[in-house]
Design a protein around this motif. Structure first.
Motif, PDB file in Angstrom:
ATOM      1  N   HIS A 123      12.583   7.113  -2.084  1.00 56.06           N
ATOM      2  CA  HIS A 123      13.309   8.194  -2.635  1.00 56.06           C
ATOM      3  C   HIS A 123      12.427   8.710  -3.495  1.00 56.06           C
ATOM      4  O   HIS A 123      12.707  10.062  -3.685  1.00 56.06           O
ATOM      5  N   ILE A 124      11.453   8.217  -4.202  1.00 49.30           N
ATOM      6  CA  ILE A 124      10.423   9.112  -4.877  1.00 49.30           C
ATOM      7  C   ILE A 124       9.873  10.344  -4.006  1.00 49.30           C
ATOM      8  O   ILE A 124       9.550  11.194  -4.632  1.00 49.30           O
ATOM      9  N   LEU A 125       9.473   9.602  -3.008  1.00 48.96           N
ATOM     10  CA  LEU A 125       8.761  10.738  -2.112  1.00 48.96           C
ATOM     11  C   LEU A 125       9.833  11.922  -1.776  1.00 48.96           C
ATOM     12  O   LEU A 125       9.494  13.420  -1.824  1.00 48.96           O
ATOM     13  N   ASP A 126      11.272  11.706  -1.714  1.00 47.23           N
ATOM     14  CA  ASP A 126      12.171  12.679  -1.473  1.00 47.23           C
ATOM     15  C   ASP A 126      12.351  13.404  -2.753  1.00 47.23           C
ATOM     16  O   ASP A 126      12.346  14.752  -2.597  1.00 47.23           O
ATOM     17  N   ALA A 140       4.616   7.670   6.741  1.00 42.14           N
ATOM     18  CA  ALA A 140       4.157   6.977   7.890  1.00 42.14           C
ATOM     19  C   ALA A 140       3.657   5.618   7.687  1.00 42.14           C
ATOM     20  O   ALA A 140       3.927   4.684   8.571  1.00 42.14           O
ATOM     21  N   VAL A 141       3.270   5.288   6.355  1.00 38.94           N
ATOM     22  CA  VAL A 141       2.930   3.847   6.046  1.00 38.94           C
ATOM     23  C   VAL A 141       4.322   3.081   5.710  1.00 38.94           C
ATOM     24  O   VAL A 141       4.273   1.898   6.274  1.00 38.94           O
ATOM     25  N   TYR A 142       5.089   3.768   5.232  1.00 36.33           N
ATOM     26  CA  TYR A 142       6.369   2.987   5.171  1.00 36.33           C
ATOM     27  C   TYR A 142       6.812   2.587   6.719  1.00 36.33           C
ATOM     28  O   TYR A 142       7.512   1.513   6.724  1.00 36.33           O
ATOM     29  N   ARG A 143       6.885   3.646   7.563  1.00 35.49           N
ATOM     30  CA  ARG A 143       7.375   3.199   8.908  1.00 35.49           C
ATOM     31  C   ARG A 143       6.774   2.347   9.534  1.00 35.49           C
ATOM     32  O   ARG A 143       7.111   1.355  10.213  1.00 35.49           O
ATOM     33  N   ARG A 144       5.390   2.049   9.280  1.00 33.78           N
ATOM     34  CA  ARG A 144       4.708   0.923   9.623  1.00 33.78           C
ATOM     35  C   ARG A 144       5.016  -0.353   8.965  1.00 33.78           C
ATOM     36  O   ARG A 144       4.902  -1.415   9.978  1.00 33.78           O
ATOM     37  N   ALA A 145       5.278  -0.248   7.829  1.00 31.39           N
ATOM     38  CA  ALA A 145       5.631  -1.727   7.091  1.00 31.39           C
ATOM     39  C   ALA A 145       6.895  -2.161   7.498  1.00 31.39           C
ATOM     40  O   ALA A 145       7.178  -3.294   7.163  1.00 31.39           O
ATOM     41  N   GLU A 146       7.857  -1.222   7.772  1.00 32.76           N
ATOM     42  CA  GLU A 146       9.163  -1.593   7.539  1.00 32.76           C
ATOM     43  C   GLU A 146       9.832  -2.566   8.541  1.00 32.76           C
ATOM     44  O   GLU A 146      10.613  -3.396   7.975  1.00 32.76           O
ATOM     45  N   GLU A 151       0.742  -1.236  -0.208  1.00 29.19           N
ATOM     46  CA  GLU A 151       0.001  -0.133   0.053  1.00 29.19           C
ATOM     47  C   GLU A 151       0.878   1.199  -0.097  1.00 29.19           C
ATOM     48  O   GLU A 151       0.538   2.226  -0.648  1.00 29.19           O
ATOM     49  N   ALA A 152       2.040   1.308   0.692  1.00 33.57           N
ATOM     50  CA  ALA A 152       2.700   2.272   0.596  1.00 33.57           C
ATOM     51  C   ALA A 152       3.366   2.514  -0.723  1.00 33.57           C
ATOM     52  O   ALA A 152       3.440   3.695  -1.141  1.00 33.57           O
ATOM     53  N   PHE A 153       3.627   1.545  -1.339  1.00 34.72           N
ATOM     54  CA  PHE A 153       4.192   1.600  -2.679  1.00 34.72           C
ATOM     55  C   PHE A 153       3.222   2.337  -3.517  1.00 34.72           C
ATOM     56  O   PHE A 153       3.277   3.372  -4.316  1.00 34.72           O
ATOM     57  N   ALA A 161      -0.865  20.703   0.538  1.00 34.25           N
ATOM     58  CA  ALA A 161      -1.436  19.418   0.498  1.00 34.25           C
ATOM     59  C   ALA A 161      -0.609  18.354   0.157  1.00 34.25           C
ATOM     60  O   ALA A 161      -0.703  17.230   0.929  1.00 34.25           O
ATOM     61  N   LEU A 162      -0.022  18.351  -0.666  1.00 42.77           N
ATOM     62  CA  LEU A 162       1.149  17.307  -1.321  1.00 42.77           C
ATOM     63  C   LEU A 162       2.122  17.104  -0.178  1.00 42.77           C
ATOM     64  O   LEU A 162       2.538  15.827  -0.052  1.00 42.77           O
ATOM     65  N   ALA A 163       2.744  18.236   0.428  1.00 40.21           N
ATOM     66  CA  ALA A 163       3.515  17.994   1.470  1.00 40.21           C
ATOM     67  C   ALA A 163       3.053  17.028   2.635  1.00 40.21           C
ATOM     68  O   ALA A 163       3.595  15.982   3.240  1.00 40.21           O
ATOM     69  N   HIS A 164       1.683  17.301   3.165  1.00 39.44           N
ATOM     70  CA  HIS A 164       1.099  16.573   4.100  1.00 39.44           C
ATOM     71  C   HIS A 164       0.970  15.129   3.533  1.00 39.44           C
ATOM     72  O   HIS A 164       1.142  14.179   4.224  1.00 39.44           O
ATOM     73  N   LEU A 165       0.515  14.925   2.342  1.00 38.23           N
ATOM     74  CA  LEU A 165       0.336  13.395   1.837  1.00 38.23           C
ATOM     75  C   LEU A 165       1.543  12.682   1.625  1.00 38.23           C
ATOM     76  O   LEU A 165       1.451  11.493   1.921  1.00 38.23           O
ATOM     77  N   VAL A 166       2.635  13.336   1.433  1.00 37.35           N
ATOM     78  CA  VAL A 166       3.969  12.589   1.135  1.00 37.35           C
ATOM     79  C   VAL A 166       4.156  12.238   2.941  1.00 37.35           C
ATOM     80  O   VAL A 166       4.704  11.077   3.129  1.00 37.35           O
ATOM     81  N   SER A 167       4.032  13.239   3.606  1.00 33.29           N
ATOM     82  CA  SER A 167       4.134  12.922   5.180  1.00 33.29           C
ATOM     83  C   SER A 167       3.411  11.729   5.658  1.00 33.29           C
ATOM     84  O   SER A 167       3.727  10.607   6.190  1.00 33.29           O
TER      85      SER A 167
END
Length: 310
Positions: free
Chosen positions: A265-268, A236-242, A173-175, A226-232
């Protein structure tokens, strides 16, 4: 006959070997990040991953690019029927289905996961937007979470598979959420928006504003916020999955760690571009991809030179 999987694998045939090669070609052509990550798996695991990708791409092409003649809904129904018949034992005519059914049997993958995936693909034919993350959750689970669950038996786990399953679904889902942010302009061109309306509205953004920015190439400050918020939210989903990576079989960890790093890195890159993603598609620079690849290759090397222990 050893075939693609070697002497320890299921008996191969020329048709089955060619089916797996066809899936590999699909993955190499369309899934650059995904394909690169598979290079860090042991060779015996790669064909099954290519088969899973090939099937997902087959359905995605019907929905997104109208490659099948006639009604996409009917094309999906035809694909679903062909898949059910293949799972029931009928010889598949399509090479992707031939490779997929072999992979499903080889790894004992739950067939219901493919039904859930096709149901999410069908949602794309009628649903053009989502009000909340809760509304989007059904789609992200069916379109991406189940792919993580399909992959899990191929990757292997150190302990019970059910312990790793929630993390595998979350990573898929994070992907997918990352794709939504990277491809928002392309999705608008297809008449769809996967960014939840209420999250956008909190910053004074709506679909019309996004469409205007896409047409003009001008991303206003509220959209960037708005996009910065959604990136954040996606981080959080990546942190949950890691934590789930450590639950995988050691031979599979370099692959999933590399895929995770490249997608994050796409998010970065989205942030580095000032959230200007409506007029262009951001990509991870080659030097970053190479750095991740070198690190992953070093971790994967012992599993390439030593016999498999499990």
């Amino acid at each position: 006959m050893t075939g693609l999987f070697g002497a320890a694998g299921r008996k191969s045939t020329p048709a089955l070997d060619e089916a797996y090669r066809a899936c590999r070609r699909i993955n190499a052509r369309y899934g650059r990040t995904y394909f690169l990550a598979t290079r860090f798996l042991p060779a015996a695991s790669r064909p099954s991953v290519h088969a899973l990708y090939g099937f997902a791409r087959l359905a995605d092409e019907i929905v997104d690019n109208a490659v099948a003649p006639g009604d996409p809904a009917q094309a999906l129904t035809t694909l679903e029927k062909a898949l059910a018949e293949a799972f029931a034992g009928a010889p598949p005519a399509h090479p992707v289905l031939l490779a997929l059914t072999d992979t499903v049997r080889r790894h004992d993958i739950d067939e219901a996961l493919f039904t859930e995936f096709l149901a999410s693909m069908r949602m794309d034919l009628t649903i053009t937007g989502y009000a909340t993350f809760a509304d989007l959750a059904e789609y992200t689970h069916g379109s991406a979470g189940v792919i993580g669950l399909q992959m899990l038996p191929v990757l292997g786990t150190e302990g019970p598979r059910e312990e790793a399953a929630p993390y595998a679904a979350a990573l898929g889902e994070a992907f997918q959420l990352t794709n939504f942010l990277r491809d928002v302009g392309e999705d608008l061109d297809r008449g769809r928006l996967y960014l939840p309306a209420d999250e956008l509205a909190a910053f004074g953004v709506d679909r019309a504003m996004l469409e205007h920015a896409h047409r003009t190439g001008r991303t206003e400050r509220p959209i960037r916020r708005a996009l910065a918020h959604l990136v954040s939210c996606t981080h959080a989903v990546y942190r949950r999955a890691e934590p789930g990576i450590a639950l995988l079989a050691p031979r599979s960890r370099p692959c999933i760690a590399a895929a995770t790093a490249m997608y994050r890195h796409i998010l970065d890159e989205i942030a580095d571009a000032g959230y200007d993603v409506l007029g262009r598609r951001v990509v991870v620079p080659t030097h970053r991809r190479l750095r991740i690849a070198v690190s992953a290759m070093a971790r994967a090397l012992p599993f390439r030179v030593a016999p498999r222990s499990r």
